[in-house]
Design an enzyme around this catalytic site. Structure first.
Site, PDB file in Angstrom:
ATOM      1  N   GLY A 110      53.192  32.796  53.828  1.00 22.05           N
ATOM      2  CA  GLY A 110      53.937  31.599  53.412  1.00 22.05           C
ATOM      3  C   GLY A 110      53.339  30.917  52.194  1.00 22.05           C
ATOM      4  N   GLY A 112      51.220  28.771  50.781  1.00 21.06           N
ATOM      5  CA  GLY A 112      50.038  28.034  51.225  1.00 21.06           C
ATOM      6  C   GLY A 112      49.620  26.959  50.246  1.00 21.06           C
ATOM      7  NE  ARG A 113      47.140  29.390  45.477  1.00 18.40           N
ATOM      8  CZ  ARG A 113      46.233  29.804  44.630  1.00 18.40           C
ATOM      9  NH1 ARG A 113      45.464  28.930  44.039  1.00 18.40           N
ATOM     10  NH2 ARG A 113      46.100  31.081  44.380  1.00 18.40           N
ATOM     11  CG  ASP A 145      41.490  24.646  48.363  1.00 17.80           C
ATOM     12  OD1 ASP A 145      42.451  25.378  48.073  1.00 17.80           O
ATOM     13  OD2 ASP A 145      40.476  24.547  47.641  1.00 17.80           O
ATOM     14  N   GLY A 146      44.920  24.760  49.602  1.00 16.36           N
ATOM     15  CA  GLY A 146      46.204  24.396  49.003  1.00 16.36           C
ATOM     16  C   GLY A 146      46.144  24.098  47.514  1.00 16.36           C
ATOM     17  NE  ARG A 203      54.655  30.111  41.162  1.00 21.28           N
ATOM     18  CZ  ARG A 203      54.136  31.074  41.926  1.00 21.28           C
ATOM     19  NH1 ARG A 203      53.406  32.045  41.385  1.00 21.28           N
ATOM     20  NH2 ARG A 203      54.357  31.096  43.222  1.00 21.28           N
ATOM     21  NE  ARG A 210      56.700  34.137  47.389  1.00 19.54           N
ATOM     22  CZ  ARG A 210      55.684  34.113  46.548  1.00 19.54           C
ATOM     23  NH1 ARG A 210      54.844  35.125  46.510  1.00 19.54           N
ATOM     24  NH2 ARG A 210      55.483  33.085  45.754  1.00 19.54           N
ATOM     25  CG  ASP A 280      52.073  38.473  50.182  1.00 22.83           C
ATOM     26  OD1 ASP A 280      51.709  39.640  50.370  1.00 22.83           O
ATOM     27  OD2 ASP A 280      51.318  37.596  49.718  1.00 22.83           O
TER      28      ASP A 280
HETATM   29  P1  AMP Z   1      47.928  35.637  47.032  1.00 22.85           P
HETATM   30  O1  AMP Z   1      46.906  36.668  47.314  1.00 22.85           O
HETATM   31  O2  AMP Z   1      47.538  34.644  45.966  1.00 22.85           O
HETATM   32  O3  AMP Z   1      49.282  36.190  46.821  1.00 22.85           O
HETATM   33  O4  AMP Z   1      47.994  34.718  48.333  1.00 22.85           O
HETATM   34  C1  AMP Z   1      48.230  35.216  49.620  1.00 22.85           C
HETATM   35  C2  AMP Z   1      48.497  34.067  50.535  1.00 22.85           C
HETATM   36  O5  AMP Z   1      47.411  33.151  50.521  1.00 22.85           O
HETATM   37  C3  AMP Z   1      49.726  33.266  50.207  1.00 22.85           C
HETATM   38  O6  AMP Z   1      50.296  32.871  51.418  1.00 22.85           O
HETATM   39  C4  AMP Z   1      49.174  32.084  49.458  1.00 22.85           C
HETATM   40  O7  AMP Z   1      50.006  30.946  49.539  1.00 22.85           O
HETATM   41  C5  AMP Z   1      47.866  31.844  50.200  1.00 22.85           C
HETATM   42  N1  AMP Z   1      46.862  31.177  49.372  1.00 22.85           N
HETATM   43  C6  AMP Z   1      46.188  31.680  48.320  1.00 22.85           C
HETATM   44  N2  AMP Z   1      45.340  30.762  47.812  1.00 22.85           N
HETATM   45  C7  AMP Z   1      45.477  29.643  48.568  1.00 22.85           C
HETATM   46  C8  AMP Z   1      44.890  28.349  48.567  1.00 22.85           C
HETATM   47  N3  AMP Z   1      43.955  28.000  47.689  1.00 22.85           N
HETATM   48  N4  AMP Z   1      45.301  27.468  49.505  1.00 22.85           N
HETATM   49  C9  AMP Z   1      46.226  27.795  50.412  1.00 22.85           C
HETATM   50  N5  AMP Z   1      46.818  28.989  50.471  1.00 22.85           N
HETATM   51  C10 AMP Z   1      46.460  29.914  49.563  1.00 22.85           C
HETATM   52 MG    MG Z   2      51.081  35.503  46.577  1.00 23.65          MG
END
Ligand code: AMP
Ligand code: MG
Length: 535
Positions: A110, A112-113, A145-146, A203, A210, A280
């Site tokens: 989902g 996350g940030r 941390d979002g 963005r 996705r 994702d």
């Molecule tokens: P990514 O590898 O960046 O595609 O992220 C994979 C998942 O981790 C996704 O659900 C992102 O929203 C979550 N995510 C990545 N970085 C953070 C963050 N700093 N805080 C919260 N969620 C994160």
């Molecule tokens: Mg991602």
């Protein structure tokens, strides 16, 4: 009289927010991390930040949203696009999705940030979703941390726009804003955490859906909601396919296969390595999405990945991207299987990926070489030998192809003369042995002979090559230089690169320095050749 009909205040933007109005949302309204079942999204507001400051914005994306330049000068812009104020009509939400990470099912991920602010309908009737990345915790933040740091936000902002101008399907970036807050990051997950400046990127895309948005519903056995989301997606983003039905599901999946193939062909054309092709991170619209530990090929090496998190298996290396996209489509096929009822038509539809990729790749290679059309009798071998040559000694892919257009088309000339324009592409001059030069000379002669079969003029050949082989790409070290300066509060290089990368196929005599090979200092520097998922 000047016609001024653009938007001068953000409250004038028109939102229709169809996603949250038509699809079921999370019943729980508190912003606590949890599994979210039976919903496509959770309503959540951005977390306010201390002292937002605008670093850069894209005027082309502003135009998509009908925003006048004066909007960007107002403090209100920075407040809204850092998450401090919701403008009229915004209904913020985070999307629920799952995904396969590095080949393994990871369950719910989902946004996350990332927080979608809503869906704008512009004057032309186009839908543009606005999304803040780095806007604070959501129910999907898991243990993180979002937030996002300036380093990764500069990379996302610049690359989104650079890719667009290169003609690569991508999500866009409206703005880059620093938050005035510090964020703790362990850049290489090795216990060396440090505080970095926080940032938020806005963005923009027609949809941020996705593969994983469908996968999570299928994994939970929620076929009703899966069908709702597929129907919604077809009606909203693929209206030309007609009203949803089992046949339309198949043509939809086929179109996703074709669009994905086209995107990957573009990546291979410009030497882009995404770095984290988890499901994702695969857009249902075939857009490049989620700029994390991506990189640009410098020396041509199909085995290269910039992502140190993937150093062992190198699953997402440059040369493997076409296979991974196919694998990811297979996961999407699994997810929608219950709507189609039998596996054969989905398998057949996946052939449309193979076909579209092959045709696209051949057309792309003929463009790179400036040939009228692909001729398998000669060109497979010609291209194979070229790729071997590029691999055998360290050769800058971008410079080599760009300068190939400068080679004199006269097979009578000596090797040294023929290859003179290409010398700038080689990293280690000592690797150019006599034997290598002979092979390269032979290849050039073979190429000249092949190009002479063209019916178009030589000038046309060169123009075609220059429209396919960019001169300017966001070289890894250039992004890092812009980051180094931005971290010191100097945003001029971010803006200068944004400007240069608006015209990647043009000769820009004043900007030659941005088209040069990676300097030696950048070879092993963190951020230049090595990145991780930490952002
Ligand atoms: P990514 O590898 O960046 O595609 O992220 C994979 C998942 O981790 C996704 O659900 C992102 O929203 C979550 N995510 C990545 N970085 C953070 C963050 N700093 N805080 C919260 N969620 C994160
Ligand atoms: Mg991602």
């Amino acid at each position: 009289m000047t016609a001024r009909s653009g938007i001068t205040h953000l409250d004038e933007l028109i939102f229709d927010n169809r996603f949250v109005h038509e699809l079921p949302g999370d019943q729980e309204l508190s912003n606590t991390r949890r599994q979210v079942e039976g919903a496509c999204y959770s309503r959540v507001s951005p977390t306010p930040v201390a002292a937002p400051k605008l670093v850069a914005y894209s005027r082309e994306v502003a135009e998509l949203l009908d925003l006048e330049a004066e909007v960007f000068e107002s403090a209100d812009f920075t407040q809204v696009f850092s998450g401090n104020r919701l403008s009229a009509g915004m209904e913020p939400y985070a999307m629920c999705y799952g995904g396969h990470q590095f080949g393994n099912w990871a369950g719910q991920l989902g946004d996350g940030r990332a927080i979608n602010l809503g869906e704008v309908i512009n004057r032309q009737g186009q839908r543009w979703v606005l999304q803040l990345k780095g806007a604070g915790l959501t129910p999907y933040s898991r243990t993180a941390d979002g937030l996002a740091v300036l380093r990764s936000s500069v990379r996302e902002f610049l690359c989104s726009e650079a890719m667009h101008h290169l003609g690569v399907p991508t999500t866009r970036a409206l703005s880059l804003i620093t938050t005035g807050e510090q964020v703790l990051r362990d850049m290489f997950y090795n216990g060396n955490s440090k505080l970095e400046p926080g940032a938020v990127v806005c963005r923009v895309a027609p949809s941020f859906t996705r593969f994983g948005n469908f996968q999570i519903l299928a994994a939970r056995g929620n076929v009703d909601l899966l069908k709702k989301l597929v129907d919604y997606t077809i009606r909203t983003d693929f209206p030309h396919l007609g009203e949803p039905s089992p046949t339309v599901y198949l043509s939809w999946f086929e179109e996703v296969c074709r669009r994905t193939a086209q995107m990957i062909v573009h990546w291979q054309r410009v030497g882009f390595v995404h770095g984290v092709m988890n499901t994702d991170n695969m857009s249902i619209l075939g857009l490049t999405i989620d700029y994390g530990p991506y990189g640009w090929l410098e020396n041509y090496d199909p085995g290269w990945t910039p992502n140190t998190t993937d150093a062992n298996g190198r699953r997402y290396r440059f040369g493997n991207q076409p296979q991974i996209a196919f694998w990811n489509l297979g996961q999407l096929a699994n997810a929608i299987y219950s709507l189609v009822g039998s596996p054969e038509p989905l398998q057949q539809a996946m052939n449309s990926y193979v076909l579209a990729f092959e045709q696209g790749w051949q057309a792309m290679m003929t463009g790179k070489l400036g040939l009228d059309e692909f001729d398998a009798k000669t060109d497979d071998q010609l291209i194979d030998e070229l790729q071997t040559l590029l691999r055998d000694v360290e050769t800058d892919m971008t410079i080599f192809y760009r300068r190939l257009a400068l080679v004199e088309m006269n097979a009578e000339l000596a090797d040294e003369v023929l290859m003179a324009p290409l010398l700038a592409a080689f990293y280690v001059q000592e690797q150019l042995t006599e034997q290598y030069k002979t092979r390269l000379g032979n290849w050039i002669r073979q190429y000249i002979k092949r190009a002479q079969c063209n019916e178009t003029t030589d000038e046309n050949r060169r123009q075609r090559m220059n429209a396919t082989n960019p001169k300017y790409v966001l070289r890894n070290y250039l992004a890092q230089l812009a980051i180094d300066q931005a971290e010191q509060g100097d945003y001029s290089l971010v803006n200068e690169l944004l400007e240069v990368l608006r015209r990647p196929y043009d000769e820009q005599p004043d900007n030659e320095k941005y088209a040069e090979k990676r300097p030696d200092w950048a070879r092993q520097r963190a951020g230049c050749s090595m990145l991780s998922c930490s952002s």
